[in-house]
Scaffold this active site. Structure first.
Site, PDB file in Angstrom:
ATOM      1  N   CYS A  57      -2.796  -0.076  15.047  1.00 56.51           N
ATOM      2  CA  CYS A  57      -3.766   0.173  13.980  1.00 56.51           C
ATOM      3  C   CYS A  57      -4.709  -1.018  13.840  1.00 56.51           C
ATOM      4  O   CYS A  57      -4.274  -2.180  13.802  1.00 56.51           O
ATOM      5  CB  CYS A  57      -3.050   0.432  12.662  1.00 56.51           C
ATOM      6  SG  CYS A  57      -4.130   1.047  11.357  1.00 56.51           S
TER       7      CYS A  57
ATOM      8  N   CYS B 277       2.103   2.495   9.496  1.00 56.66           N
ATOM      9  CA  CYS B 277       1.113   2.529  10.577  1.00 56.66           C
ATOM     10  C   CYS B 277       1.778   2.354  11.927  1.00 56.66           C
ATOM     11  O   CYS B 277       2.936   1.938  12.033  1.00 56.66           O
ATOM     12  CB  CYS B 277       0.073   1.410  10.400  1.00 56.66           C
ATOM     13  SG  CYS B 277      -0.904   1.483   8.905  1.00 56.66           S
TER      14      CYS B 277
ATOM     15  N   THR C   5       0.807  -1.221   0.000  1.00 55.05           N
ATOM     16  CA  THR C   5       0.000   0.000   0.000  1.00 55.05           C
ATOM     17  C   THR C   5       0.842   1.274   0.000  1.00 55.05           C
ATOM     18  O   THR C   5       0.325   2.348  -0.299  1.00 55.05           O
ATOM     19  CB  THR C   5      -0.927   0.034   1.231  1.00 55.05           C
ATOM     20  OG1 THR C   5      -0.123   0.084   2.423  1.00 55.05           O
ATOM     21  CG2 THR C   5      -1.838  -1.189   1.258  1.00 55.05           C
TER      22      THR C   5
ATOM     23  N   ARG D 250      -6.854  -4.651   8.984  1.00 48.63           N
ATOM     24  CA  ARG D 250      -6.466  -6.055   8.893  1.00 48.63           C
ATOM     25  C   ARG D 250      -4.945  -6.182   8.905  1.00 48.63           C
ATOM     26  O   ARG D 250      -4.244  -5.434   8.215  1.00 48.63           O
ATOM     27  CB  ARG D 250      -7.030  -6.670   7.605  1.00 48.63           C
ATOM     28  CG  ARG D 250      -6.775  -8.167   7.485  1.00 48.63           C
ATOM     29  CD  ARG D 250      -7.498  -8.743   6.284  1.00 48.63           C
ATOM     30  NE  ARG D 250      -7.015  -8.124   5.049  1.00 48.63           N
ATOM     31  CZ  ARG D 250      -7.500  -8.413   3.847  1.00 48.63           C
ATOM     32  NH1 ARG D 250      -8.511  -9.257   3.730  1.00 48.63           N
ATOM     33  NH2 ARG D 250      -7.006  -7.825   2.776  1.00 48.63           N
TER      34      ARG D 250
ATOM     35  N   CYS E 134      -0.447   6.563   7.690  1.00 47.56           N
ATOM     36  CA  CYS E 134      -1.814   6.044   7.664  1.00 47.56           C
ATOM     37  C   CYS E 134      -2.788   7.132   8.120  1.00 47.56           C
ATOM     38  O   CYS E 134      -2.534   7.846   9.092  1.00 47.56           O
ATOM     39  CB  CYS E 134      -1.914   4.831   8.573  1.00 47.56           C
ATOM     40  SG  CYS E 134      -3.564   4.134   8.734  1.00 47.56           S
TER      41      CYS E 134
ATOM     42  N   ASP F 106      22.979 -10.332  34.218  1.00 47.99           N
ATOM     43  CA  ASP F 106      22.175 -10.952  35.267  1.00 47.99           C
ATOM     44  C   ASP F 106      22.723 -12.354  35.554  1.00 47.99           C
ATOM     45  O   ASP F 106      22.714 -13.234  34.677  1.00 47.99           O
ATOM     46  CB  ASP F 106      20.716 -11.035  34.835  1.00 47.99           C
ATOM     47  CG  ASP F 106      19.813 -11.542  35.938  1.00 47.99           C
ATOM     48  OD1 ASP F 106      19.294 -10.708  36.700  1.00 47.99           O
ATOM     49  OD2 ASP F 106      19.642 -12.772  36.056  1.00 47.99           O
TER      50      ASP F 106
ATOM     51  N   CYS G 226      -4.777   5.289  11.695  1.00 46.73           N
ATOM     52  CA  CYS G 226      -4.131   5.255  13.016  1.00 46.73           C
ATOM     53  C   CYS G 226      -3.302   6.505  13.282  1.00 46.73           C
ATOM     54  O   CYS G 226      -2.925   6.761  14.419  1.00 46.73           O
ATOM     55  CB  CYS G 226      -3.260   4.013  13.155  1.00 46.73           C
ATOM     56  SG  CYS G 226      -1.814   3.974  12.074  1.00 46.73           S
TER      57      CYS G 226
ATOM     58  N   ARG H 162       4.040   6.728   3.274  1.00 46.60           N
ATOM     59  CA  ARG H 162       3.248   7.856   3.762  1.00 46.60           C
ATOM     60  C   ARG H 162       2.413   7.419   4.956  1.00 46.60           C
ATOM     61  O   ARG H 162       2.071   6.241   5.082  1.00 46.60           O
ATOM     62  CB  ARG H 162       2.351   8.416   2.656  1.00 46.60           C
ATOM     63  CG  ARG H 162       1.299   7.459   2.131  1.00 46.60           C
ATOM     64  CD  ARG H 162       0.489   8.135   1.021  1.00 46.60           C
ATOM     65  NE  ARG H 162      -0.500   7.236   0.447  1.00 46.60           N
ATOM     66  CZ  ARG H 162      -1.711   7.026   0.951  1.00 46.60           C
ATOM     67  NH1 ARG H 162      -2.072   7.641   2.069  1.00 46.60           N
ATOM     68  NH2 ARG H 162      -2.565   6.208   0.361  1.00 46.60           N
TER      69      ARG H 162
END
Length: 498
Positions: free
Chosen positions: A38, A34, A30, A41, A65, A453, A68, A63
């Protein structure tokens, strides 16, 4: 954060809000990037590229979204340009309103303006998109949240009407009475009478405020209580594993201006936690609920985390990250735990509380002391602290933390955990392990892995030394973004093997 792509994709699938503002995903199919929260899907793994900042994503020709809106993600930097609203923005607005719904400004106007500024939109724009998504205005939403809390307190507590009004976010008793009567067509005094059969004064425990909080199953309640029990300071904390109960005191200044107590009972059959709060916490009921959720890690996504850590020993399903209600207390205990056993650190903490803690009243005689306040520790003579068996370097670190605590609280509330770690390691006598541990438990950082640790090295079958520490760090990258949970599993594996 230095996440590899597979780990970042797991965080994306979990929709984990703790990574909001720290991780961005660019979708090659696309050309859009995002936030991990978001609600569109989930894209296919092969179509995802991951970035640490919006600037990196845009430099790669993605670019932002429009749903969101990466420009309103939490984190440093100036607000990005405002774009068209979306249903996601409206849901974010609802979550933001939940956080400030019970602030005692009593006026929805300033509250809404504050939320709009936080999201980078105008009041008018926020009202429009909010009503389109939720079917009510932001003011109506706030009013409902406040009135439902008020109804809860009227039914389950013996707070005065004025206390109920202030705890619910109303600025005055008059405004509360008018709103309650208008919305519910019932006078609040009448509801109080119908819910109480007697007018006798309540005992302190009976006057407690009751709250119910839920979690996503599974939840390893026994494991969480065992962690707290091993570290419990007598007089401050008490754990009853049989009753699945945890009680503790809180010093003044943590959640209220007065010392207070909490009583927590787990109900696994309902996936719920029942909280009872001291009346002193009445005005902060909403804030207490949010703090308790992080303290008990109620918002984790265990099914995703357990899948990612499935090959690690020492963990039942639903391992949770034990948090802390009092950051200063946690920081001091972390310093006391440097290079000693859990039992030895607990002994030092008990001595510190006995000398510098504040006596307080609770419904339980065994809980009668609040942890020392930063001011008390900062003003104490170093020799009086050293007499307790605490090393000189630790005394210096504790007193430095006490003096800097107001600054550290602001930093922790406004910056990512890594920024807190960087600031903490500047404190003399406080190393990287301690700084990571504080960020992990105080701020609920899910991807902490304290370097060097000893227990983790032992559980991983590695010797001590710089080379082994580098090897442990390299192995831990396979568990990102949930290395804190992996660390707990490693610790648990040593307990179960002995």
């Amino acid at each position: 954060m230095d996440l590899d792509a597979d780990a970042a994709y797991l965080a994306l699938k979990a929709r984990d809000a703790r990574f909001d503002g720290r991780l961005f995903v660019g979708v090659t199919s696309t050309g859009i990037y995002c936030r991990p929260i978001c609600r569109v899907r989930t894209p296919r793994r092969e179509n995802c590229r991951f970035f640490e900042t919006p600037a990196q994503a845009e430099a790669a020709a993605f670019r932002p979204c429009l749903k969101c809106r990466p420009e309103v993600a939490p984190g440093p930097g100036l607000a990005w340009s405002v774009m068209d609203a979306s249903s996601t923005l409206a849901r974010q607005a609802a979550a933001a309103l939940d956080q400030v719904a019970f602030d005692a400004d009593g006026d929805s106007g300033p509250t809404l303006a504050r939320v709009a500024a936080q999201l980078g939109v105008s009041d008018r724009h926020l009202r429009r998109i909010f009503q389109a998504e939720h079917g009510v205005t932001p003011v109506q939403y706030l009013q409902t949240r406040r009135l439902l809390l008020a109804k809860h307190l009227l039914t389950d507590s013996r707070l005065s009407m004025a206390q109920v009004a202030l705890a619910s976010g109303f600025g005055s008793l008059r405004r509360f009475n008018a709103a309650f009567a208008e919305r519910y067509r019932l006078n609040p005094t009448r509801l109080r009478r119908e819910s109480r059969d007697d007018a006798t004064p309540a005992a302190p425990e009976e006057a407690a405020i009751e709250l119910t909080l839920g979690w996503r199953p599974p939840y390893d309640v026994a494991g969480l209580l065992r962690f707290f029990e091993r570290r419990a300071i007598p007089g401050v904390e008490a754990i009853d594993a049989g009753e699945l109960r945890l009680r503790r005191t809180l010093r003044a200044g943590v959640l209220s201006d007065e010392p207070a107590w909490l009583d927590v009972r787990f109900v696994p059959s309902r996936q719920q936690v029942k909280l009872r709060l001291a009346p002193a916490l009445a005005a902060a009921t909403g804030s207490v609920a949010q703090a308790a959720r992080r303290w008990l890690d109620l918002d984790a996504s265990p099914e995703v985390i357990d899948t990612a850590l499935g090959d690690l020993p020492g963990g039942g399903l639903g391992t949770r990250l034990p948090g802390s209600l009092d950051g200063f207390e946690l920081a001091v205990r972390a310093v006391l735990g440097q290079r000693v056993t859990v039992a030895a650190a607990r002994t030092l903490a008990r001595r510190l509380v006995e000398r510098f803690g504040s006596p307080m009243a609770t419904p339980w005689p065994a809980l009668a002391t609040a942890f020392p306040a930063p001011q008390a520790v900062a003003q104490a003579e170093p020799d009086r602290i050293g007499e307790l068996g605490i090393l000189r370097t630790q005394v210096g670190a504790i007193q430095s933390l006490a003096r800097d605590w107001p600054e550290l609280e602001v930093l922790a509330a406004t910056q990512a955990p890594q920024a807190l770690v960087q600031r903490l390691v500047q404190t003399p006598g406080l190393g990287a392990w301690t700084a990571h541990y504080i960020a992990m438990r105080w701020r609920g950082w899910p991807d902490a892995f304290p370097p060097g640790d000893v227990a983790a090295l032992k559980a991983m079958g590695l010797p001590k030394g710089t080379r082994a520490e580098r090897e442990a760090e390299a192995r831990s990258l396979a568990w990102t973004p949930w290395r804190s949970y992996a660390l707990l599993r490693l610790w648990n594996s040593l307990e179960t093997s002995t």
